[in-house]
Scaffold this motif. Structure first.
Motif, PDB file in Angstrom:
ATOM      1  N   PRO A  43     -22.190  20.782 -29.103  1.00  0.00           N
ATOM      2  CA  PRO A  43     -21.511  20.074 -28.021  1.00  0.00           C
ATOM      3  C   PRO A  43     -22.520  19.633 -26.962  1.00  0.00           C
ATOM      4  CG  PRO A  43     -21.166  22.455 -27.855  1.00  0.00           C
ATOM      5  CD  PRO A  43     -21.870  22.207 -29.141  1.00  0.00           C
ATOM      6  N   LEU A  44     -22.316  18.436 -26.427  1.00  0.00           N
ATOM      7  CA  LEU A  44     -23.159  17.961 -25.328  1.00  0.00           C
ATOM      8  C   LEU A  44     -22.240  17.897 -24.107  1.00  0.00           C
ATOM      9  CD1 LEU A  44     -24.963  15.029 -27.191  1.00  0.00           C
ATOM     10  CD2 LEU A  44     -25.870  17.295 -26.725  1.00  0.00           C
ATOM     11  N   PRO A  45     -22.049  19.031 -23.423  1.00  0.00           N
ATOM     12  CA  PRO A  45     -21.010  19.107 -22.388  1.00  0.00           C
ATOM     13  C   PRO A  45     -21.178  18.038 -21.309  1.00  0.00           C
ATOM     14  CG  PRO A  45     -21.994  21.258 -22.822  1.00  0.00           C
ATOM     15  CD  PRO A  45     -22.828  20.252 -23.531  1.00  0.00           C
ATOM     16  N   GLY A  46     -20.171  17.199 -21.198  1.00  0.00           N
ATOM     17  CA  GLY A  46     -20.156  16.205 -20.130  1.00  0.00           C
ATOM     18  C   GLY A  46     -21.060  15.007 -20.341  1.00  0.00           C
ATOM     19  N   PHE A  47     -21.910  15.019 -21.372  1.00  0.00           N
ATOM     20  CA  PHE A  47     -22.921  13.970 -21.546  1.00  0.00           C
ATOM     21  C   PHE A  47     -22.260  12.606 -21.809  1.00  0.00           C
ATOM     22  CE2 PHE A  47     -26.343  11.571 -23.467  1.00  0.00           C
ATOM     23  CZ  PHE A  47     -27.480  12.028 -22.819  1.00  0.00           C
ATOM     24  N   VAL A  48     -21.457  12.564 -22.882  1.00  0.00           N
ATOM     25  CA  VAL A  48     -20.808  11.305 -23.256  1.00  0.00           C
ATOM     26  C   VAL A  48     -19.824  10.877 -22.174  1.00  0.00           C
ATOM     27  CG1 VAL A  48     -19.260  10.217 -24.942  1.00  0.00           C
ATOM     28  CG2 VAL A  48     -21.129  11.684 -25.733  1.00  0.00           C
ATOM     29  N   GLU A  49     -19.049  11.854 -21.644  1.00  0.00           N
ATOM     30  CA  GLU A  49     -18.048  11.547 -20.619  1.00  0.00           C
ATOM     31  C   GLU A  49     -18.711  10.943 -19.373  1.00  0.00           C
ATOM     32  OE1 GLU A  49     -16.486  14.941 -23.100  1.00  0.00           O
ATOM     33  OE2 GLU A  49     -18.418  14.310 -22.273  1.00  0.00           O
ATOM     34  N   SER A  50     -19.868  11.511 -18.973  1.00  0.00           N
ATOM     35  CA  SER A  50     -20.562  11.024 -17.767  1.00  0.00           C
ATOM     36  C   SER A  50     -21.056   9.588 -17.965  1.00  0.00           C
ATOM     37  CB  SER A  50     -21.748  11.929 -17.427  1.00  0.00           C
ATOM     38  OG  SER A  50     -21.310  13.229 -17.144  1.00  0.00           O
ATOM     39  N   LEU A  51     -21.578   9.299 -19.158  1.00  0.00           N
ATOM     40  CA  LEU A  51     -22.065   7.938 -19.436  1.00  0.00           C
ATOM     41  C   LEU A  51     -20.907   6.943 -19.409  1.00  0.00           C
ATOM     42  CD1 LEU A  51     -24.661   8.575 -22.306  1.00  0.00           C
ATOM     43  CD2 LEU A  51     -25.158   8.048 -19.911  1.00  0.00           C
ATOM     44  N   ARG A  52     -19.774   7.332 -20.010  1.00  0.00           N
ATOM     45  CA  ARG A  52     -18.606   6.430 -20.022  1.00  0.00           C
ATOM     46  C   ARG A  52     -18.063   6.225 -18.611  1.00  0.00           C
ATOM     47  NH1 ARG A  52     -16.296   8.878 -25.654  1.00  0.00           N
ATOM     48  NH2 ARG A  52     -17.346   7.380 -27.015  1.00  0.00           N
ATOM     49  N   ALA A  53     -18.088   7.307 -17.821  1.00  0.00           N
ATOM     50  CA  ALA A  53     -17.623   7.205 -16.429  1.00  0.00           C
ATOM     51  C   ALA A  53     -18.532   6.264 -15.637  1.00  0.00           C
ATOM     52  CB  ALA A  53     -17.590   8.583 -15.775  1.00  0.00           C
ATOM     53  N   GLY A  54     -19.815   6.194 -16.054  1.00  0.00           N
ATOM     54  CA  GLY A  54     -20.769   5.305 -15.390  1.00  0.00           C
ATOM     55  C   GLY A  54     -20.674   3.864 -15.869  1.00  0.00           C
ATOM     56  N   GLY A  55     -19.754   3.601 -16.800  1.00  0.00           N
ATOM     57  CA  GLY A  55     -19.527   2.229 -17.255  1.00  0.00           C
ATOM     58  C   GLY A  55     -20.189   1.877 -18.577  1.00  0.00           C
ATOM     59  N   ALA A  56     -20.790   2.863 -19.264  1.00  0.00           N
ATOM     60  CA  ALA A  56     -21.463   2.575 -20.541  1.00  0.00           C
ATOM     61  C   ALA A  56     -20.487   2.615 -21.708  1.00  0.00           C
ATOM     62  CB  ALA A  56     -22.573   3.594 -20.773  1.00  0.00           C
ATOM     63  N   GLU A  57     -20.824   1.868 -22.750  1.00  0.00           N
ATOM     64  CA  GLU A  57     -20.130   1.991 -24.039  1.00  0.00           C
ATOM     65  C   GLU A  57     -20.984   2.936 -24.889  1.00  0.00           C
ATOM     66  OE1 GLU A  57     -19.020  -0.636 -28.012  1.00  0.00           O
ATOM     67  OE2 GLU A  57     -19.931  -1.630 -26.274  1.00  0.00           O
ATOM     68  N   VAL A  58     -20.394   4.013 -25.393  1.00  0.00           N
ATOM     69  CA  VAL A  58     -21.173   5.028 -26.107  1.00  0.00           C
ATOM     70  C   VAL A  58     -20.803   5.046 -27.581  1.00  0.00           C
ATOM     71  CG1 VAL A  58     -21.796   7.481 -26.245  1.00  0.00           C
ATOM     72  CG2 VAL A  58     -21.328   6.440 -24.014  1.00  0.00           C
ATOM     73  N   VAL A  59     -21.833   4.970 -28.427  1.00  0.00           N
ATOM     74  CA  VAL A  59     -21.646   5.058 -29.880  1.00  0.00           C
ATOM     75  C   VAL A  59     -22.272   6.370 -30.353  1.00  0.00           C
ATOM     76  CG1 VAL A  59     -22.152   3.997 -32.117  1.00  0.00           C
ATOM     77  CG2 VAL A  59     -21.814   2.550 -30.091  1.00  0.00           C
ATOM     78  N   GLY A  60     -21.476   7.231 -30.988  1.00  0.00           N
ATOM     79  CA  GLY A  60     -22.003   8.495 -31.515  1.00  0.00           C
ATOM     80  C   GLY A  60     -22.524   8.309 -32.922  1.00  0.00           C
ATOM     81  N   VAL A  61     -23.687   8.903 -33.210  1.00  0.00           N
ATOM     82  CA  VAL A  61     -24.268   8.836 -34.559  1.00  0.00           C
ATOM     83  C   VAL A  61     -24.292  10.256 -35.123  1.00  0.00           C
ATOM     84  CG1 VAL A  61     -26.272   8.149 -35.932  1.00  0.00           C
ATOM     85  CG2 VAL A  61     -25.700   6.886 -33.840  1.00  0.00           C
ATOM     86  N   PRO A  62     -23.245  10.660 -35.875  1.00  0.00           N
ATOM     87  CA  PRO A  62     -23.151  12.044 -36.362  1.00  0.00           C
ATOM     88  C   PRO A  62     -23.976  12.247 -37.633  1.00  0.00           C
ATOM     89  CG  PRO A  62     -21.196  10.826 -37.011  1.00  0.00           C
ATOM     90  CD  PRO A  62     -22.094   9.848 -36.308  1.00  0.00           C
ATOM     91  N   VAL A  63     -25.128  12.900 -37.502  1.00  0.00           N
ATOM     92  CA  VAL A  63     -26.056  12.986 -38.637  1.00  0.00           C
ATOM     93  C   VAL A  63     -25.774  14.185 -39.534  1.00  0.00           C
ATOM     94  CG1 VAL A  63     -28.488  13.054 -39.302  1.00  0.00           C
ATOM     95  CG2 VAL A  63     -27.787  11.818 -37.268  1.00  0.00           C
ATOM     96  N   TYR A  64     -25.375  15.303 -38.951  1.00  0.00           N
ATOM     97  CA  TYR A  64     -24.958  16.435 -39.790  1.00  0.00           C
ATOM     98  C   TYR A  64     -23.931  17.258 -39.044  1.00  0.00           C
ATOM     99  CZ  TYR A  64     -28.792  18.586 -37.096  1.00  0.00           C
ATOM    100  OH  TYR A  64     -29.633  18.994 -36.096  1.00  0.00           O
ATOM    101  N   ARG A  65     -23.205  18.038 -39.811  1.00  0.00           N
ATOM    102  CA  ARG A  65     -22.148  18.854 -39.216  1.00  0.00           C
ATOM    103  C   ARG A  65     -22.458  20.332 -39.413  1.00  0.00           C
ATOM    104  NH1 ARG A  65     -17.805  15.619 -41.562  1.00  0.00           N
ATOM    105  NH2 ARG A  65     -17.098  14.154 -39.992  1.00  0.00           N
ATOM    106  N   TRP A  66     -21.939  21.134 -38.495  1.00  0.00           N
ATOM    107  CA  TRP A  66     -21.991  22.585 -38.671  1.00  0.00           C
ATOM    108  C   TRP A  66     -20.720  23.022 -39.397  1.00  0.00           C
ATOM    109  CZ3 TRP A  66     -26.487  24.644 -37.368  1.00  0.00           C
ATOM    110  CH2 TRP A  66     -27.233  24.076 -36.339  1.00  0.00           C
TER     111      TRP A  66
END
Length: 383
Positions: free
Chosen positions: A157-180
């Motif tokens: 988990p990247l706590p608050g990372f994606v949410e903060s960027l979106r709140a700042g007006g960014a469009e965020v694309v996640g690149v999921p390379v592997y799963r636990w």
């Protein structure tokens, strides 16, 4: 120098048992611990599943090729390499690298920077702290409104990372390379949980937040969570490689120790300081006795002690110099029944293991006591 050569060498972690929950780099961490004398109990709490055949990663890769982002955040070396290898496997490797060549790349740390450069790319910036928080601060400081940002996710988990960027007006694309995923064999995890509850380990090491969360989740499934949390709160030291890793434990009110640098070496060095400092050290019968997890240092010499003997020694050391009744010692013995003869048998083995029989005195018809040195009696009288 001559005196040092005479004494048998043992590392700072000799006599301690350390649980390792890591799936990745577990052998490296285990070797570092063993080199310093620790006994290692390895139970990978997770396994990493590559997503080379995963539709999410393929979709994210195609999206980035067709609509190039302004910024790419690379978070782990293994993840970035895995992404490029997967793209190669789909025949998209050249297209992906061509697009990334014209993009601002931020690498979380030196290993990630190395993976980026190995792919023929160049990072724009990398924080000296290796902290995702610093990456986020820099992005928000520069302003992200209207920017398209791709983040190589790394299973944690990247706590608050994606949410903060979106709140700042960014469009965020996640690149999921592997799963636990949970481990295929849950047996080692269950044995580690049992050892934690019985205080058969002195410390648990965590190198990822998902591993910590997975271990606690399994404890809850087995109805052991309160007992595991009680052990981690008092007797078993939880050591995390960094603050993100510690979050699942902190969520349960558990305080953890973390090195200043988020690396395996500093994590082991931290244990080398913490565990010996937590060991009980007493002046007994003219000897300096240090009680560790599964062994005792008598005047600096390491004496391995069986579990029953350690249980007796811990019970005696809670009130050093005071008589502890056989019935109380019997209760302290793991799996003991009602026969007080078990105490005598375990006590005889303990004295043999210690190699200094006068450390523990038999008080006829009453029980046993540690022969605390007279000068220390007043100091420990109210322990």
């Amino acid at each position: 120098m001559h005196e040092e050569q005479q004494r048998p060498e043992h590392g700072p972690l000799a006599g301690f048992t350390v649980g390792v929950t890591a799936a990745r780099r577990a052998e490296e961490l285990g070797a570092l611990l063993q080199r310093r004398g620790a006994t290692v109990l390895h139970a990978p709490a997770l396994r990493i599943v590559p997503l080379a055949d995963d539709s999410e990663l393929l979709a994210a890769t195609k999206e980035i090729i067709h609509q190039v982002p302004d910024i790419v955040v690379a978070t782990t070396a293994i993840g970035f390499r895995g992404w490029v290898e997967a793209a190669d496997g789909w025949g998209l490797g050249e297209d992906l690298l061509a697009r990334l060549g014209g993009v601002r790349i931020m690498a979380r740390g030196p290993k990630v920077k190395g993976a980026v450069r190995a792919a023929g790319l160049t990072e724009e910036w990398s924080p000296s702290s290796e902290s995702m928080a610093e990456v986020l601060d820099r992005l928000l400081e520069e302003g992200v409104d209207g920017l398209r940002i791709a983040i190589q996710l790394h299973g944690e988990p990247l706590p608050g990372f994606v949410e903060s960027l979106r709140a700042g007006g960014a469009e965020v694309v996640g690149v999921p390379v592997y799963r636990w995923m949970p481990p295929e064999d849950i047996g080692p995890v269950d044995r580690l949980l049992d050892a934690t509850v019985s205080r058969g380990v002195d410390a648990l090491t965590f190198t990822s937040a998902p591993a910590a969360a997975s271990l606690l989740s399994r404890a809850e499934e087995r109805g052991l969570l309160p007992e595991v949390l009680a052990a981690l709160g008092h007797d078993v030291l939880p050591a995390c490689v960094g603050p993100v890793t510690a979050l699942p434990l902190q969520g349960h009110g558990i305080d953890t120790v973390q090195p200043e640098r988020f690396r395996l070496g500093p994590l082991v060095q931290l244990l080398c300081q913490e565990l010996p400092s937590r060991a009980r050290s007493l002046p007994i019968a003219g000897h300096r006795v240090e009680i560790r997890g599964h062994a005792v240092l008598v005047d600096g010499d390491l004496k391995p002690v069986p579990p029953a003997g350690m249980a007796l020694l811990r019970a005696l050391s809670r009130r050093p110099g005071w008589v502890v009744a056989r019935a109380d010692l019997l209760r302290a013995l793991p799996g003991a029944g009602r026969d007080e003869h078990a105490v005598e048998t375990a006590m005889a083995r303990l004295r043999t293991a210690l190699g200094a029989p006068k450390l523990i005195q038999t008080v006829v018809k009453r029980g046993y006591r540690l022969a605390l040195d007279p000068a220390a009696e007043t100091k420990y009288a109210d322990v």
